[in-house]
Design a protein around this motif. Structure first.
Motif, PDB file in Angstrom:
ATOM      1  N   ILE A 147     -17.912  15.417   6.122  1.00 61.36           N
ATOM      2  CA  ILE A 147     -18.579  14.446   6.993  1.00 61.36           C
ATOM      3  C   ILE A 147     -17.616  13.282   7.233  1.00 61.36           C
ATOM      4  N   ILE A 148     -17.472  12.884   8.500  1.00 64.47           N
ATOM      5  CA  ILE A 148     -16.710  11.662   8.802  1.00 64.47           C
ATOM      6  C   ILE A 148     -17.673  10.658   9.438  1.00 64.47           C
ATOM      7  N   VAL A 149     -17.688   9.457   8.891  1.00 58.16           N
ATOM      8  CA  VAL A 149     -18.503   8.368   9.432  1.00 58.16           C
ATOM      9  C   VAL A 149     -17.541   7.446  10.167  1.00 58.16           C
ATOM     10  N   VAL A 150     -17.767   7.202  11.449  1.00 59.06           N
ATOM     11  CA  VAL A 150     -16.784   6.463  12.244  1.00 59.06           C
ATOM     12  C   VAL A 150     -17.377   5.227  12.900  1.00 59.06           C
ATOM     13  N   ARG A 151     -16.659   4.133  12.785  1.00 58.69           N
ATOM     14  CA  ARG A 151     -16.943   2.938  13.598  1.00 58.69           C
ATOM     15  C   ARG A 151     -15.695   2.650  14.417  1.00 58.69           C
ATOM     16  N   HIS A 152     -15.884   2.408  15.700  1.00 53.21           N
ATOM     17  CA  HIS A 152     -14.733   2.158  16.583  1.00 53.21           C
ATOM     18  C   HIS A 152     -15.120   1.137  17.635  1.00 53.21           C
ATOM     19  N   HIS A 153     -14.120   0.364  18.067  1.00 56.10           N
ATOM     20  CA  HIS A 153     -14.412  -0.693  19.040  1.00 56.10           C
ATOM     21  C   HIS A 153     -14.618  -0.166  20.457  1.00 56.10           C
ATOM     22  N   ALA A 154     -14.275   1.109  20.718  1.00 53.59           N
ATOM     23  CA  ALA A 154     -14.430   1.627  22.082  1.00 53.59           C
ATOM     24  C   ALA A 154     -15.665   2.516  22.188  1.00 53.59           C
ATOM     25  N   ALA A 155     -16.474   2.260  23.191  1.00 48.39           N
ATOM     26  CA  ALA A 155     -17.626   3.119  23.455  1.00 48.39           C
ATOM     27  C   ALA A 155     -17.113   4.520  23.789  1.00 48.39           C
TER      28      ALA A 155
END
Ligand code: NCD
Length: 371
Positions: free
Chosen positions: A166-174
């Motif tokens: 599982i990878i949980v991702v937060r990113h500044h680009a929609a």
């Protein structure tokens, strides 16, 4: 409210302002161009509907949660949402015990990949994974090769080679999280992508409301503040309406996205009018890091017209409850006495955050090989 009008007019003339919340076509999957191209534009949303029924039809009996990833609230059906909330209720009970561990994710690897700073979201995903027995690795961009120029795709391929589950991702680009999900073999959870979606925040908000009010159907819920830059607002509008709430948004016109009216919400630019009779008042942070230019004349003026204080809260229902996803700007969108007062659910939201993330990880684990 004179400044709001004047400011909206000057704002409308400036280029690059006023993001539009658009409605998508029927599919965002499967196009070869979208698979190999830049980060897809997912900033527009479809109205909530019975998405993914095709997957449901193919699986018999229907699993409680029939999705491989959690990329947004868009695309989830009401039963999908309710299945996650039921699991989360269970996880709350577990988290209040002395022994908080389950083995659902034993032997699994969870990577938390955060390209934006985060306190509560990242720590709650970490705690959730650990309570389920996973090996959890936190990767923050400050210490990663992204700083050295690696692209999102390269990062995805590198991590994929390590066989995470599982990878949980937060990113500044929609759209970045959707793109990453196409490049890896494991399950992907969106922990916030630009101003697009933040599905686990909306789920934890719904759980908090349901546990305090006993229902969501028919509640009058006001979402107030910087709606324009808020992925929390977008995910909540879709989710709360899917569960039958009557959602209002309250903001100065400079902080309302174009096209908001198509989301079936009531829109108010006068907070006092908008709060009348509301059961839940959900405040949003003024997201100055996403503002390119000045959207409010001054913080003091903003608080005067759109900050939640005792006088404005008194206009809502007498048993109204107050929420905020955090981090809070005290004295900007909310006064300290309200944030810490008897009607505040803000601390409880943090507790629900761990439970919801446990629920999501468990639900996705069912679809992992040998899950
Ligand atoms: C929210 C986010 O990151 O979008 N916070 C959070 O996840 N706890 C809201 C915000 O940053 O204002």
């Amino acid at each position: 409210m004179k400044w709001v009008k004047a400011f909206a007019m000057s704002n409308a003339r400036r280029p690059g302002r006023g993001a539009t919340w658009r409605f998508h076509g029927p599919s965002r999957h499967g196009s070869a161009a979208a698979d190999t191209g830049p980060i897809p534009d997912v900033t527009g949303l479809r109205a909530p509907g019975p998405a993914c029924s095709h997957r449901r039809a193919m699986t018999a009996p229907a699993p409680a949660f029939p999705h491989r990833h959690l990329l947004g609230i868009e695309g989830l059906s009401r039963p999908d949402i309710e299945a996650l909330l039921a699991r989360a209720d269970d996880a709350v009970a577990l988290s209040r015990q002395v022994e908080k561990k389950r083995t659902t994710l034993r032997g699994r690897t969870q990577i938390n990949l955060f390209f934006e700073p985060s306190t509560r979201t990242q720590s709650s995903f970490e705690l959730a994974g650990k309570r389920l027995g996973a090996d959890v690795m936190n990767m923050s961009v400050a210490s990663s090769s992204v700083k050295k120029g690696e692209t999102l795709i390269d990062t995805a391929a590198t991590l994929n080679a390590m066989h995470p589950d599982i990878i949980v991702v937060r990113h500044h680009a929609a759209g970045a999280v959707h793109l990453l999900a196409r490049k890896v073999d494991c399950a992907v959870v969106n922990a916030g992508d630009g101003a697009h979606e933040h599905p686990t925040q909306a789920l934890l908000d719904a759980l908090t409301i349901r546990r305090n009010k006993g229902r969501i159907e028919g509640l009058r819920i006001a979402i107030c503040g910087d709606v324009l830059h808020s992925r929390v607002a977008r995910s909540n509008i879709i989710l709360l309406q899917a569960l039958g709430a009557r959602v209002r948004v309250i903001a100065p016109s400079t902080l309302l996205p174009t096209g908001i009216d198509r989301f079936g919400v009531e829109v108010f630019t006068d907070m006092r009018k908008g709060l009348a009779g509301c059961d839940i008042v959900m405040m949003l942070r003024l997201q100055r890091e996403r503002m390119n230019g000045s959207f409010v004349p001054s913080v003091k003026e903003y608080f005067r017209y759109f900050g939640l204080d005792a006088e404005k809260l008194a206009l809502a229902a007498p048993d109204a409850l107050v929420m905020h996803p955090g981090p809070m700007n005290r004295g900007v969108e909310i006064s300290s006495d309200i944030a810490d007062g008897a009607q505040s659910l803000i601390r409880e939201q943090v507790e629900m955050g761990v439970a919801v993330r446990m629920a999501v990880l468990e639900a996705l684990a069912m679809h992992l090989p040998n899950g």
